[in-house]
Design an enzyme around this catalytic site. Structure first.
Site, PDB file in Angstrom:
ATOM      1  N   THR A 243      53.671  57.883  12.269  1.00  0.00           N
ATOM      2  CA  THR A 243      53.437  59.018  11.371  1.00  0.00           C
ATOM      3  C   THR A 243      52.696  60.167  12.057  1.00  0.00           C
ATOM      4  O   THR A 243      52.498  61.217  11.453  1.00  0.00           O
ATOM      5  CB  THR A 243      52.626  58.565  10.142  1.00  0.00           C
ATOM      6  OG1 THR A 243      51.376  57.997  10.576  1.00  0.00           O
ATOM      7  CG2 THR A 243      53.398  57.532   9.328  1.00  0.00           C
ATOM      8  N   ASP A 244      52.293  59.979  13.311  1.00  0.00           N
ATOM      9  CA  ASP A 244      51.577  61.025  14.041  1.00  0.00           C
ATOM     10  C   ASP A 244      52.510  62.209  14.308  1.00  0.00           C
ATOM     11  O   ASP A 244      53.621  62.034  14.822  1.00  0.00           O
ATOM     12  CB  ASP A 244      51.043  60.461  15.359  1.00  0.00           C
ATOM     13  CG  ASP A 244      50.248  61.478  16.151  1.00  0.00           C
ATOM     14  OD1 ASP A 244      49.039  61.581  15.925  1.00  0.00           O
ATOM     15  OD2 ASP A 244      50.848  62.188  16.991  1.00  0.00           O
TER      16      ASP A 244
END
Length: 289
Positions: A243-244
């Site tokens: 999700t970065d």
């Protein structure tokens, strides 16, 4: 004072390591002399300074360690080895990725290691401070915090210990431009560690799922902070923060997409990179810096 010369298996890009550390104004780095002064905590309270100087090459890495205090010398050397991940075979990691679509990245950043923060508590505090801030201001805020509440030995700064952090007030942090909420989170971490509700030595022995379930209960700690802690405090080798935003942008660039990849697509990509997902993440971040 003491000195020790250590040779490790290559490849190992020490210059990339100290260039990365030089970004943080709290770190004492001399790029020309290829050295960094590292604050070392042994048994959570004994403070030492170890100067690490690169003497060798990428393929034949050699380091000179110089300590300011010979007490607990072997423990200091052990901790330096952990921080700089000298026991991890980057040759094996690099060989693994030659058979994947990250091959070119691993050639471009050949021998770049995954290096740990200097101690777990400061890693967690720094993650909280850096949340939702640009890099420049996050460094400024962290520097104010450490230079106000921490201590300095021979020009090297140590983060304040948990007991000190536990007794800071939100008003003191607001005066430094912390938000009230961020101030509460930092103080809460200090209280949790000072009162032994959070013990890093015990945490390090647990699985990633167990660590996640323990840390997520603490105010201010979310999935992003936990992933950073697992990577840069504990050095877990097979972790991929899908999700970065940086990772997503790197994958968009790598695969020449007209949008960021979906989480489902990332799941398909990443299975090829196991069991070294952390290195895949590291080299993807490097590709967009």
């Amino acid at each position: 004072m003491w000195q020790e010369v250590i040779e490790i298996e290559g490849p190992y890009q020490f210059d990339r390591v100290i260039e990365r550390h030089a970004i943080d104004p709290l770190n004492q780095v001399d790029l020309q002399k290829r050295l960094i002064k590292v604050p070392i905590l042994i048994e959570e309270k004994n403070q030492y300074i170890v100067e690490v100087t690169g003497l060798g090459t990428v393929n034949k890495p050699v380091f000179k360690l110089t300590g300011n205090n010979s007490k607990q010398k072997e423990a200091q050397i052990k901790r330096i080895s952990e921080i700089f991940q000298w026991n991890t075979s980057l040759k094996q990691v690099n060989r693994h990725f030659q058979q994947t679509d990250l091959r070119d990245l691993f050639q471009e950043h050949f021998g770049t290691p995954l290096v740990l923060d200097f101690d777990p508590f400061s890693c967690l505090v720094k993650c909280i401070i850096h949340q939702q801030l640009n890099l420049s201001f996050s460094h400024t805020l962290t520097e104010r915090f450490v230079k106000t509440f921490g201590n300095e030995i021979d020009g090297v700064w140590f983060y304040p210990n948990p007991e000190i952090v536990a007794n800071i007030t939100v008003e003191q942090l607001r005066d430094m431009q912390f938000s009230s909420r961020k101030g509460e989170y930092v103080i809460g971490i200090g209280i949790a560690v000072a009162e032994r509700d959070l013990e890093f030595e015990a945490l390090a022995r647990k699985s990633e799922e167990e660590i996640f379930n323990e840390l997520i209960k603490i105010r201010g700690i979310g999935a992003w902070t936990i992933q950073n802690f697992l990577l840069f405090a504990l050095g877990r080798p097979n972790l991929f923060p899908a999700t970065d935003i940086g990772i997503q942008n790197a994958l968009k660039k790598l695969y020449r997409l007209d949008r960021k990849p979906t989480l489902e697509e990332i799941e398909q990509y990443k299975h090829r990179w196991e069991p070294y997902l952390s290195y895949a993440a590291l080299y993807l971040w490097r590709s967009i810096e």
